[in-house]
Design a protein around this motif. Structure first.
Motif, PDB file in Angstrom:
ATOM      1  N   ALA A  54      13.934   4.234  -5.437  1.00 23.09           N
ATOM      2  CA  ALA A  54      13.726   3.374  -6.467  1.00 23.09           C
ATOM      3  C   ALA A  54      13.437   3.104  -7.613  1.00 23.09           C
ATOM      4  N   MET A  55      13.726   4.965  -7.909  1.00 21.85           N
ATOM      5  CA  MET A  55      13.969   5.322  -9.539  1.00 21.85           C
ATOM      6  C   MET A  55      15.396   5.053 -10.015  1.00 21.85           C
ATOM      7  N   VAL A  56      16.438   5.131  -8.909  1.00 22.23           N
ATOM      8  CA  VAL A  56      17.756   4.209  -9.662  1.00 22.23           C
ATOM      9  C   VAL A  56      17.952   2.727  -9.789  1.00 22.23           C
ATOM     10  N   ILE A 108      11.232  19.962  -9.115  1.00 21.70           N
ATOM     11  CA  ILE A 108      12.607  18.735  -9.623  1.00 21.70           C
ATOM     12  C   ILE A 108      13.121  18.640 -10.331  1.00 21.70           C
ATOM     13  N   ALA A 109      14.387  19.234 -11.029  1.00 25.58           N
ATOM     14  CA  ALA A 109      14.912  19.243 -12.256  1.00 25.58           C
ATOM     15  C   ALA A 109      15.747  17.900 -11.773  1.00 25.58           C
ATOM     16  N   GLN A 130       6.538   8.192  -2.323  1.00 28.16           N
ATOM     17  CA  GLN A 130       7.838   7.389  -2.052  1.00 28.16           C
ATOM     18  C   GLN A 130       9.834   8.203  -2.600  1.00 28.16           C
ATOM     19  N   TRP A 148       0.543  14.017  -3.736  1.00 33.12           N
ATOM     20  CA  TRP A 148      -0.602  13.424  -4.758  1.00 33.12           C
ATOM     21  C   TRP A 148       0.536  12.231  -6.224  1.00 33.12           C
ATOM     22  N   ASP A 149       0.114  11.310  -6.312  1.00 33.40           N
ATOM     23  CA  ASP A 149       0.949  10.438  -6.879  1.00 33.40           C
ATOM     24  C   ASP A 149       0.610   9.425  -7.052  1.00 33.40           C
ATOM     25  N   ASP A 179      -3.075  11.224 -11.638  1.00 29.02           N
ATOM     26  CA  ASP A 179      -2.195  11.073 -12.443  1.00 29.02           C
ATOM     27  C   ASP A 179      -1.657  12.707 -12.864  1.00 29.02           C
ATOM     28  N   VAL A 180      -0.447  13.078 -12.697  1.00 27.76           N
ATOM     29  CA  VAL A 180      -0.279  14.814 -12.759  1.00 27.76           C
ATOM     30  C   VAL A 180      -0.501  14.898 -14.666  1.00 27.76           C
ATOM     31  N   VAL A 240      22.186  11.942  -8.318  1.00 27.92           N
ATOM     32  CA  VAL A 240      21.847  10.718  -8.380  1.00 27.92           C
ATOM     33  C   VAL A 240      21.749  11.051  -6.109  1.00 27.92           C
ATOM     34  N   VAL A 241      20.452   9.674  -6.295  1.00 22.71           N
ATOM     35  CA  VAL A 241      19.426   9.717  -4.632  1.00 22.71           C
ATOM     36  C   VAL A 241      20.056   8.494  -5.472  1.00 22.71           C
ATOM     37  N   GLY A 300       9.921  12.749  -3.134  1.00 19.88           N
ATOM     38  CA  GLY A 300       9.100  13.075  -2.927  1.00 19.88           C
ATOM     39  C   GLY A 300       8.392  12.964  -1.462  1.00 19.88           C
ATOM     40  N   ALA A 356       7.627  16.333  -7.396  1.00 23.13           N
ATOM     41  CA  ALA A 356       8.770  15.456  -7.765  1.00 23.13           C
ATOM     42  C   ALA A 356       8.171  14.541  -8.746  1.00 23.13           C
ATOM     43  N   GLY A 365       4.793  13.230  -6.627  1.00 27.34           N
ATOM     44  CA  GLY A 365       5.245  12.047  -6.594  1.00 27.34           C
ATOM     45  C   GLY A 365       5.384  12.127  -5.331  1.00 27.34           C
ATOM     46  N   LEU A 395       5.153  13.406 -18.445  1.00 24.91           N
ATOM     47  CA  LEU A 395       4.906  13.212 -17.715  1.00 24.91           C
ATOM     48  C   LEU A 395       5.894  14.918 -16.196  1.00 24.91           C
TER      49      LEU A 395
HETATM   50  N1  LIG Z   1      17.112   9.887  -7.577  1.00 24.28           N
HETATM   51  C1  LIG Z   1      17.616  10.573  -8.282  1.00 24.28           C
HETATM   52  O1  LIG Z   1      18.385  10.318  -8.434  1.00 24.28           O
HETATM   53  C2  LIG Z   1      17.321  11.430  -8.840  1.00 24.28           C
HETATM   54  C3  LIG Z   1      18.016  12.753  -9.093  1.00 24.28           C
HETATM   55  C4  LIG Z   1      17.588  14.254  -9.700  1.00 24.28           C
HETATM   56  C5  LIG Z   1      16.805  14.403  -9.978  1.00 24.28           C
HETATM   57  N2  LIG Z   1      15.549  13.028  -9.987  1.00 24.28           N
HETATM   58  C6  LIG Z   1      14.100  13.656  -9.127  1.00 24.28           C
HETATM   59  O2  LIG Z   1      13.424  13.455  -8.716  1.00 24.28           O
HETATM   60  C7  LIG Z   1      12.333  13.278  -8.326  1.00 24.28           C
HETATM   61  C8  LIG Z   1      11.643  12.193  -7.804  1.00 24.28           C
HETATM   62  O3  LIG Z   1      12.470  10.814  -8.318  1.00 24.28           O
HETATM   63  P1  LIG Z   1      12.267   9.575  -7.220  1.00 24.28           P
HETATM   64  O4  LIG Z   1      14.409   9.164  -7.246  1.00 24.28           O
HETATM   65  O5  LIG Z   1      12.135   9.689  -6.239  1.00 24.28           O
HETATM   66  O6  LIG Z   1      11.381   8.736  -7.934  1.00 24.28           O
HETATM   67  P2  LIG Z   1      10.600   7.884  -7.230  1.00 24.28           P
HETATM   68  O7  LIG Z   1       9.901   6.774  -8.404  1.00 24.28           O
HETATM   69  O8  LIG Z   1      10.682   6.748  -6.507  1.00 24.28           O
HETATM   70  O9  LIG Z   1       9.065   8.721  -7.205  1.00 24.28           O
HETATM   71  C9  LIG Z   1       8.860   8.913  -8.317  1.00 24.28           C
HETATM   72  C10 LIG Z   1       7.556   8.955  -8.112  1.00 24.28           C
HETATM   73  O10 LIG Z   1       6.303   9.909  -9.165  1.00 24.28           O
HETATM   74  C11 LIG Z   1       4.806   9.185  -8.958  1.00 24.28           C
HETATM   75  N3  LIG Z   1       4.465   8.751 -10.708  1.00 24.28           N
HETATM   76  C12 LIG Z   1       4.778   8.332 -10.996  1.00 24.28           C
HETATM   77  N4  LIG Z   1       4.062   8.731 -12.602  1.00 24.28           N
HETATM   78  C13 LIG Z   1       3.086   9.886 -12.392  1.00 24.28           C
HETATM   79  C14 LIG Z   1       1.911  10.448 -12.767  1.00 24.28           C
HETATM   80  N5  LIG Z   1       1.620   9.965 -13.353  1.00 24.28           N
HETATM   81  N6  LIG Z   1       1.166  11.020 -11.851  1.00 24.28           N
HETATM   82  C15 LIG Z   1       1.030  11.293 -10.438  1.00 24.28           C
HETATM   83  N7  LIG Z   1       2.464  10.423  -9.240  1.00 24.28           N
HETATM   84  C16 LIG Z   1       3.628   9.643 -10.429  1.00 24.28           C
HETATM   85  C17 LIG Z   1       5.340   7.644  -8.507  1.00 24.28           C
HETATM   86  O11 LIG Z   1       4.735   6.903  -8.562  1.00 24.28           O
HETATM   87  C18 LIG Z   1       6.848   8.061  -7.329  1.00 24.28           C
HETATM   88  O12 LIG Z   1       5.906   7.784  -6.376  1.00 24.28           O
HETATM   89  C19 LIG Z   1      12.187  12.680 -10.026  1.00 24.28           C
HETATM   90  O13 LIG Z   1      11.439  13.817 -10.608  1.00 24.28           O
HETATM   91  C20 LIG Z   1      12.969  12.616 -10.693  1.00 24.28           C
HETATM   92  O14 LIG Z   1      13.633  13.210 -12.089  1.00 24.28           O
HETATM   93  C21 LIG Z   1      15.659  12.070  -8.989  1.00 24.28           C
END
Ligand SMILES: NC(=O)c1ccc[n+]([C@@H]2O[C@H](COP(=O)([O-])OP(=O)(O)OC[C@H]3O[C@@H](n4cnc5c(N)ncnc54)[C@H](O)[C@@H]3O)[C@@H](O)[C@H]2O)c1
Length: 250
Positions: A193-195, A142-143, A16, A36-37, A63-64, A189-190, A19, A90, A13, A115
């Motif tokens: 794009a996910m949020v 990353i939990a 972006q 790896w993404d 694709d993990v 929360v951070v 990760g 991540a 991940g 995933l």
């Molecule tokens: N953003 C938050 O508030 C937050 C809080 C706690 C935990 N997290 C965790 O942190 C990690 C990263 O989150 P983020 O907010 O940066 O998300 P994000 O959506 O910005 O990034 C996630 C990345 O994972 C990739 N991905 C999705 N499916 C995939 C697959 N099958 N194989 C490989 N890559 C794949 C996506 O293309 C993307 O680049 C996640 O595990 C999320 O659960 C995020």
């Protein structure tokens, strides 16, 4: 600090968000980073950005959730770099949110678990032989705070992240007598794009619970991960580090 000089780190991940921020931090401290993404164009862009910052970076479209893809990617990394010192998992998705359990689609639940849990397991499983051979490795999963507290409205996600914490405890214990450690980090929360893609009500629910009254920064998460991924973190395994602005004090 150059804690990762001569080391190779894989970040799933890594194209972006959190990760990418972690890859950037490990790269800035000397690691060659492999992203790896599943998102190939974003991965290529991330690779270019890191290269522009003087980091040795390689993006692989992986694709993990697919065992063969993950094992093939490990082979590629070993052929190219000859070692794997760090794995940060991540890659993750939230699935449906802001709904109650009776509204959760079983297919959505399965996708999140495929995933967040199985993809993580496959990634860890695939790097372990190389780490065992070297008798050294740092695995950081990353939990999320949702895995400790359970966020209402996020059944699948919270369940998957509780599984990540459980998985990390098992891996930590199983390899405790080797040079391999496995820890997790549970952020609140951070803004990534996910949020941004979540319903505003769900983001408010999560943000309101942070005593610091602000969301976390990617760099703050990356700093904790960098410690857990470093040689210095040698007497901690199976643990889940906190990064929640005071939400979790355990
Ligand atoms: N953003 C938050 O508030 C937050 C809080 C706690 C935990 N997290 C965790 O942190 C990690 C990263 O989150 P983020 O907010 O940066 O998300 P994000 O959506 O910005 O990034 C996630 C990345 O994972 C990739 N991905 C999705 N499916 C995939 C697959 N099958 N194989 C490989 N890559 C794949 C996506 O293309 C993307 O680049 C996640 O595990 C999320 O659960 C995020």
């Amino acid at each position: 600090m150059n804690r990762f000089e001569d080391q190779v780190a894989i970040v799933t991940g890594g194209a972006q968000g959190i990760g990418f921020g972690i890859a950037r931090r490990l790269g800035a401290e000397g690691a060659a980073v492999v992203l790896w993404d599943i998102n190939e164009p974003l991965g290529a862009e991330a690779q270019q950005t890191l290269a522009g910052e003087g980091v040795t970076a390689l993006a692989l479209a992986v694709d993990v959730t697919r065992q063969a893809a993950v094992e093939g990617a490990v082979k590629t990394v070993l052929e190219r770099f000859g070692r794997i010192d760090v794995l940060v998992t991540a890659a993750g998705i939230t699935g449906q949110t802001n709904i109650q359990t009776h509204q959760v689609e079983p297919a959505d639940f399965e996708q999140v678990m495929a995933l967040n849990v199985k993809g993580m397991f496959l990634s860890v499983r695939a790097v372990l032989p190389a780490m065992l051979e070297a008798d050294y490795g740092r695995i950081v999963n990353i939990a999320s705070i949702s895995g400790k507290d359970g966020n209402a409205g996020m059944l699948a996600y919270s369940t998957s992240k509780a599984a990540v914490i459980g998985m990390t405890k098992v891996i930590g214990k199983e390899y405790a007598e080797t040079g391999i450690t496995c820890n997790a980090i549970a952020p609140a929360v951070v803004r990534t794009a996910m949020v941004e893609s979540l319903p505003a009500a769900q983001v408010k629910y999560m943000t309101d619970r942070i005593p610091m009254k602000r969301t976390g920064e990617i760099e703050e998460i990356a700093a904790v991960v960098a410690f857990a991924a470093s040689k210095e973190a040698s007497f901690t395994t199976g643990f889940t580090f906190d990064a929640t602005g005071g939400r979790a004090v355990y």
